[in-house]
Design a protein around this motif. Structure first.
Motif, PDB file in Angstrom:
ATOM      1  N   ASN A   8       0.791  -1.236   0.000  1.00  0.00           N
ATOM      2  CA  ASN A   8       0.000   0.000   0.000  1.00  0.00           C
ATOM      3  C   ASN A   8       0.823   1.286   0.000  1.00  0.00           C
ATOM      4  O   ASN A   8       0.370   2.308   0.484  1.00  0.00           O
ATOM      5  CB  ASN A   8      -0.970   0.015   1.180  1.00  0.00           C
ATOM      6  N   LYS A  10       1.872   4.564  -1.521  1.00  0.00           N
ATOM      7  CA  LYS A  10       1.237   5.450  -2.489  1.00  0.00           C
ATOM      8  C   LYS A  10       2.338   6.191  -3.231  1.00  0.00           C
ATOM      9  O   LYS A  10       3.168   6.846  -2.601  1.00  0.00           O
ATOM     10  CB  LYS A  10       0.315   6.438  -1.777  1.00  0.00           C
ATOM     11  N   SER A  12       3.531   8.887  -6.391  1.00  0.00           N
ATOM     12  CA  SER A  12       3.130   9.924  -7.335  1.00  0.00           C
ATOM     13  C   SER A  12       4.340  10.328  -8.142  1.00  0.00           C
ATOM     14  O   SER A  12       5.466  10.330  -7.629  1.00  0.00           O
ATOM     15  CB  SER A  12       2.570  11.158  -6.609  1.00  0.00           C
ATOM     16  N   ASN A  36       1.193  12.667   1.999  1.00  0.00           N
ATOM     17  CA  ASN A  36       0.298  11.761   2.727  1.00  0.00           C
ATOM     18  C   ASN A  36       1.096  10.704   3.476  1.00  0.00           C
ATOM     19  O   ASN A  36       2.264  10.444   3.172  1.00  0.00           O
ATOM     20  CB  ASN A  36      -0.657  11.068   1.749  1.00  0.00           C
ATOM     21  N   GLU A  39       3.321   7.752   1.604  1.00  0.00           N
ATOM     22  CA  GLU A  39       3.401   8.222   0.211  1.00  0.00           C
ATOM     23  C   GLU A  39       4.819   8.669  -0.117  1.00  0.00           C
ATOM     24  O   GLU A  39       5.530   9.237   0.718  1.00  0.00           O
ATOM     25  CB  GLU A  39       2.446   9.398  -0.010  1.00  0.00           C
ATOM     26  N   SER A 219       1.890  -0.383  -6.723  1.00  0.00           N
ATOM     27  CA  SER A 219       1.583   0.648  -5.743  1.00  0.00           C
ATOM     28  C   SER A 219       0.468   1.548  -6.258  1.00  0.00           C
ATOM     29  O   SER A 219       0.206   1.618  -7.456  1.00  0.00           O
ATOM     30  CB  SER A 219       2.830   1.498  -5.460  1.00  0.00           C
ATOM     31  N   ASP A 220      -0.197   2.220  -5.323  1.00  0.00           N
ATOM     32  CA  ASP A 220      -1.251   3.158  -5.713  1.00  0.00           C
ATOM     33  C   ASP A 220      -0.629   4.397  -6.340  1.00  0.00           C
ATOM     34  O   ASP A 220       0.313   4.977  -5.798  1.00  0.00           O
ATOM     35  CB  ASP A 220      -2.061   3.586  -4.479  1.00  0.00           C
ATOM     36  N   LEU A 222      -1.217   8.227  -7.282  1.00  0.00           N
ATOM     37  CA  LEU A 222      -2.122   9.296  -6.878  1.00  0.00           C
ATOM     38  C   LEU A 222      -2.039  10.486  -7.819  1.00  0.00           C
ATOM     39  O   LEU A 222      -1.001  10.752  -8.417  1.00  0.00           O
ATOM     40  CB  LEU A 222      -1.759   9.773  -5.462  1.00  0.00           C
TER      41      LEU A 222
END
Length: 338
Positions: A8, A10, A12, A36, A39, A219-220, A222
């Motif tokens: 998990n 995050k 970017s 975040n 992140e 991974s997420d 964003l």
């Protein structure tokens, strides 16, 4: 090298469209304060014809400011420590901005090294903050830490104009001598001279691919929304005279020394045998430590024992222990000659 992916995370990736150093540094700080939990961001940016100095450096000592501005350039000051650098469109800047729990210097550096290696260039980490090829520097790195967030940023020289670099930067003879070289130009290298396939856009793609490889494609990802009012406030700070140049009051006494970890100049104004004003110029990597020393010395009695105690009382970790020790031992020696 084996990396174990954390669940998990995050991630970017942000590429700035601006070539204004004040905007790009403002955006960098905005992202830092709005990261975040869990992140990490890879932020890529370029500046046109700019000199960027470290948080605690003397602008006039590090840069030929008038010459830079007469030629349409901009002086900028960043949050992190370290030395002055020249930026043009032949240079690509990167910043890893992250939840402090994700900070892993080896992992971050390997994003850069893997991206460079894809062009057949064997690069390595060297010294306190440099990435090099065959002993020549193509990237200088610096760092900034908050309680819960931090960043690691640096340059990548691809096709920078070294003539302008040497025209605008003023590097002390002591610093050049400490590197065992005869000029700044002889110490740096453009990566494009080592690989004909290497371009700015090619390096951007390689960095983004390397970042996803190392931090995990699962991974997420964003999308970052930016508060334009807050960003404007930060831009006003970075473009201001006060931030870039600061005050230069008259000092009663100055102590100046070059250490293995960088330059340190302590300037003091005295009143009634107490330190009334303090200004420290330094390219030490930990910019906050330098700020803390200055803050602790203000209103301190001008006695070596009180000065040493004030510096030793500053909370610091093991990595700064040698810096504190070097400064206090040196100041004791200096006071013995007064």
């Amino acid at each position: 090298m084996l990396y174990i992916f954390q669940n998990n995370i995050k991630i970017s990736t942000i590429c700035s469209d601006s070539i204004d150093p004040w905007y790009n540094l403002a955006l960098e700080e905005y992202l830092l304060y709005n990261i975040n939990d869990n992140e990490i961001i890879l932020y890529l940016w370029q500046n046109e014809n700019a000199v960027v100095i470290g948080r605690n450096q003397n602008a006039w000592k590090e840069c030929k400011c008038k010459k830079l501005e007469d030629n349409g350039g901009k002086l900028a000051r960043r949050l992190s420590g370290g030395g002055a650098v020249y930026h043009d469109l032949g240079n690509l800047n990167f910043t890893f901005i992250m939840d402090k729990n994700l900070y892993d210097l080896d992992k971050q550096l390997n994003v850069i090294l893997q991206a460079v290696n894809r062009f057949g260039i064997n690069a390595e980490f060297s010294g306190r903050n440099d990435l090099t090829v065959q002993g020549k520097k193509f990237s200088g790195n610096a760092f900034y830490f908050l309680d819960k967030a931090c960043y690691h940023h640096g340059t990548i020289l691809i096709d920078t104009d070294f003539n302008k670099l040497t025209d605008y930067l003023q590097v002390s003879k002591e610093k050049i001598k400490s590197k065992g070289i005869d000029s700044v130009k002889s110490r740096v290298v453009n990566l494009s001279t080592l690989s004909s396939d290497l371009t700015i856009n090619g390096m951007k793609k390689s960095l983004l691919d390397s970042f996803k490889d190392i931090y995990g494609t699962n991974s997420d990802i964003l999308n970052k929304n930016v508060d334009s009012n807050k960003l404007k406030q930060l831009y006003d700070k970075y473009s201001s005279w006060e931030w870039r140049f600061g005050e230069s009051p008259k000092f009663d006494i100055t102590f100046d020394k070059r250490f293995s970890w960088g330059d340190f100049q302590l300037n003091l104004s005295l009143k009634n045998s107490r330190i009334e004003n303090v200004k420290i110029y330094s390219d030490a990597m930990n910019s906050q430590l330098i700020q803390d020393i200055a803050m602790n010395l203000k209103n301190c009695p001008f006695k070596v024992s009180d000065i040493i105690n004030s510096i030793n009382d500053i909370p610091h970790d093991e990595t700064d222990e040698s810096v504190i020790k070097d400064i206090t031992v040196w100041l004791m020696e200096e006071f013995n000659t007064l």
